[in-house]
Design an enzyme around this catalytic site. Structure first.
Site, PDB file in Angstrom:
ATOM      1  N   GLU A  37       0.679  -0.969  -0.127  1.00 26.81           N
ATOM      2  CA  GLU A  37      -0.341   0.223  -0.171  1.00 26.81           C
ATOM      3  C   GLU A  37       0.996   1.673  -0.070  1.00 26.81           C
ATOM      4  O   GLU A  37       0.710   1.806  -0.808  1.00 26.81           O
ATOM      5  CB  GLU A  37      -0.830   0.066   1.060  1.00 26.81           C
ATOM      6  CG  GLU A  37      -1.973  -0.822   1.573  1.00 26.81           C
ATOM      7  CD  GLU A  37      -3.179  -1.175  -0.332  1.00 26.81           C
ATOM      8  OE1 GLU A  37      -2.664   0.478  -0.888  1.00 26.81           O
ATOM      9  OE2 GLU A  37      -3.511  -1.567  -0.380  1.00 26.81           O
ATOM     10  N   GLN A  42       0.770   6.620  -4.779  1.00 24.06           N
ATOM     11  CA  GLN A  42       1.023   8.239  -5.811  1.00 24.06           C
ATOM     12  C   GLN A  42       1.766   6.896  -7.112  1.00 24.06           C
ATOM     13  O   GLN A  42       2.805   7.255  -7.722  1.00 24.06           O
ATOM     14  CB  GLN A  42       1.544   8.805  -5.641  1.00 24.06           C
ATOM     15  CG  GLN A  42       0.945   9.775  -4.740  1.00 24.06           C
ATOM     16  CD  GLN A  42       1.161  10.067  -3.566  1.00 24.06           C
ATOM     17  OE1 GLN A  42       2.443   9.372  -3.045  1.00 24.06           O
ATOM     18  NE2 GLN A  42       1.095  11.371  -3.143  1.00 24.06           N
ATOM     19  N   THR A  43       1.398   5.651  -7.091  1.00 24.84           N
ATOM     20  CA  THR A  43       2.881   4.686  -8.221  1.00 24.84           C
ATOM     21  C   THR A  43       1.849   4.603  -8.925  1.00 24.84           C
ATOM     22  O   THR A  43       0.828   3.151  -8.106  1.00 24.84           O
ATOM     23  CB  THR A  43       3.520   4.021  -7.173  1.00 24.84           C
ATOM     24  OG1 THR A  43       4.197   5.183  -6.546  1.00 24.84           O
ATOM     25  CG2 THR A  43       4.412   2.603  -7.778  1.00 24.84           C
ATOM     26  N   TYR A 120      -7.222   5.952   4.064  1.00 20.38           N
ATOM     27  CA  TYR A 120      -6.968   4.931   2.970  1.00 20.38           C
ATOM     28  C   TYR A 120      -6.409   4.366   3.505  1.00 20.38           C
ATOM     29  O   TYR A 120      -6.406   2.750   3.465  1.00 20.38           O
ATOM     30  CB  TYR A 120      -6.831   5.118   1.319  1.00 20.38           C
ATOM     31  CG  TYR A 120      -6.199   4.380   0.711  1.00 20.38           C
ATOM     32  CD1 TYR A 120      -7.805   4.004   0.410  1.00 20.38           C
ATOM     33  CD2 TYR A 120      -5.557   3.916   1.071  1.00 20.38           C
ATOM     34  CE1 TYR A 120      -7.430   2.509  -0.673  1.00 20.38           C
ATOM     35  CE2 TYR A 120      -4.676   2.910  -0.274  1.00 20.38           C
ATOM     36  CZ  TYR A 120      -6.105   2.241  -0.863  1.00 20.38           C
ATOM     37  OH  TYR A 120      -5.293   1.472  -1.540  1.00 20.38           O
ATOM     38  N   ASP A 138     -10.460   5.035  -2.346  1.00 19.26           N
ATOM     39  CA  ASP A 138      -8.978   6.164  -3.324  1.00 19.26           C
ATOM     40  C   ASP A 138      -9.449   6.846  -4.211  1.00 19.26           C
ATOM     41  O   ASP A 138     -11.084   6.989  -4.448  1.00 19.26           O
ATOM     42  CB  ASP A 138      -7.953   5.473  -3.298  1.00 19.26           C
ATOM     43  CG  ASP A 138      -8.673   4.061  -4.708  1.00 19.26           C
ATOM     44  OD1 ASP A 138      -9.286   4.175  -4.483  1.00 19.26           O
ATOM     45  OD2 ASP A 138      -7.287   3.469  -4.429  1.00 19.26           O
ATOM     46  N   CYS A 192     -14.238   1.341 -14.680  1.00 16.99           N
ATOM     47  CA  CYS A 192     -14.952   3.011 -14.546  1.00 16.99           C
ATOM     48  C   CYS A 192     -13.598   3.773 -14.819  1.00 16.99           C
ATOM     49  O   CYS A 192     -13.387   4.821 -13.377  1.00 16.99           O
ATOM     50  CB  CYS A 192     -15.564   3.164 -13.402  1.00 16.99           C
ATOM     51  SG  CYS A 192     -16.913   4.529 -13.490  1.00 16.99           S
ATOM     52  N   CYS A 202     -20.126  -2.538 -17.576  1.00 16.73           N
ATOM     53  CA  CYS A 202     -20.290  -2.720 -15.968  1.00 16.73           C
ATOM     54  C   CYS A 202     -20.951  -3.640 -15.658  1.00 16.73           C
ATOM     55  O   CYS A 202     -21.972  -3.741 -15.410  1.00 16.73           O
ATOM     56  CB  CYS A 202     -20.249  -0.986 -16.117  1.00 16.73           C
ATOM     57  SG  CYS A 202     -19.507  -0.983 -14.027  1.00 16.73           S
TER      58      CYS A 202
END
Ligand code: SF4
Length: 356
Positions: A37, A42-43, A120, A138, A192, A202
């Site tokens: 996590e 940001q990766t 998160y 997130d 999505c 979906c």
């Protein structure tokens, strides 16, 4: 509640058929889940995978990580950016190992007390490792919820975030919070998506208000953020016959704990004299043999900074063995590749013969 249970059931059964096989999904070990996590913040998954495997191979449990050298942890993190994550990771490993007897916290509230762990990440570890009923929100989940419920509120506003938290909690499957959380994130990642969502395939389109009202492309709403600030850096690379003088970034800031060079920041077009004076101010004992020569210039983007960087080469007499002031360190050529450096400095080093 019947409505939301249907959504969750549909999400989970779709997930079981379509999920990507990822190593951190095959474990309930809170250490490994936490590691994944922090790395994935940001990766992208593809990039994070390599780092995750490197970390679990090098540090298979919290004890290995807690007993590592900070410099090695930073080196293993190199290239991922956002280095405060690596510093927090290391500090948290030491805290859990030394203060908590190596036992990972088992409750959401105690997870939240760990450095670098926000709502998160705490919800992710609590649900994936312990099956506790905490919903994750997130970027992917926020987008899915804003479309499912056709939210007009910007998802990055305070009210928007509050609303998302309560909708996420309401939607959570009470018996399978782990699968539900994975499923909704996976839907955001695979179906999505921000552009051209695959509404036709979906699993929750029957419940999706934005789909019914034709507002999918207008969701999510976001408040515009301020533009990245400009930052100019002139690095002075001091090279002798045996190696290079680096500076250790001890103080705060994005690159704390990494090595770079003596620099002049936010000065546009400094003169050669100004650069040499700066070097002399930091390292009065070093004898300069040549005028600064520009060897590399590049642009580099951080989240809130647009950097214009220039690297200037300066020859100096040998300083090997001598003590250096100002957090500077003489590094023999053969040791340069082991230094933890920012992605920006690495870009420059790749242009030199020192990494070969
Ligand atoms: Fe997203 Fe379309 Fe599914 Fe709605 S129907 S949740 S907009 S993919």
């Amino acid at each position: 509640m019947l409505y939301t249970m249907n959504v969750s059931d549909d999400l989970i059964s779709w997930y079981m058929d379509h999920k990507r096989s990822l190593p951190w999904r095959e474990t309930r070990d809170p250490y490994r889940i936490w590691l994944s996590e922090i790395i994935l913040q940001q990766t992208r998954v593809e990039q994070g995978m390599m780092y995750y495997l490197r970390f679990v191979n090098t540090y298979p449990n919290i004890g290995f990580l807690a007993r590592a050298k900070e410099e090695d942890v930073m080196k293993n993190w190199q290239g991922l950016g956002y280095y405060s994550r690596a510093r927090n990771l290391f500090a948290t490993a030491k805290y859990i190992y030394h203060d908590l007897g190596g036992e990972f916290p088992r409750s959401y509230d105690n997870l939240l007390k760990l450095k670098g762990v926000g709502p998160y990440t705490a919800a992710a570890i609590a649900s994936f490792a312990y099956k506790l009923p905490h919903a994750v929100v997130d970027g992917n989940v926020a987008r899915v919820l804003s479309r499912l419920f056709d939210l007009e509120l910007p998802i990055n506003s305070a009210e928007g975030k509050k609303l998302l938290d309560s909708l996420a909690a309401e939607l959570l499957h009470p018996e399978h919070p782990d699968l539900h959380n994975q499923a909704i994130m996976e839907l955001g990642a695979l179906v999505c998506t921000p552009q051209s969502p695959g509404c036709g395939k979906c699993p929750v389109r029957m419940h999706c208000m934005a789909q019914q009202r034709g507002t999918v492309t207008m969701r999510p709403q976001k408040v515009k953020k301020s533009k990245a600030k400009a930052w100019s850096i002139h690095y002075m690379v001091l090279e002798s016959e045996e190696g290079v003088i680096f500076r250790f970034r001890k103080k705060g800031g994005v690159w704390k704990g990494l090595f770079d060079f003596i620099s002049l920041e936010d000065v546009s077009e400094p003169s050669a004299e100004m650069m040499l004076e700066t070097v002399k101010g930091v390292l009065p004992q070093v004898e300069i043999k040549s005028a600064p020569r520009q060897v590399y210039a590049t642009r580099h983007l951080l989240t809130h900074r647009k950097i214009e960087a220039e690297f200037w080469h300066i020859s100096v007499t040998s300083v090997n063995g001598g003590a250096l002031s100002g957090d500077c360190r003489f590094v023999p050529f053969e040791d340069i590749k082991a230094l933890p450096v920012s992605r920006l400095v690495h870009k420059y080093l790749e242009k030199t013969p020192w990494l070969e």
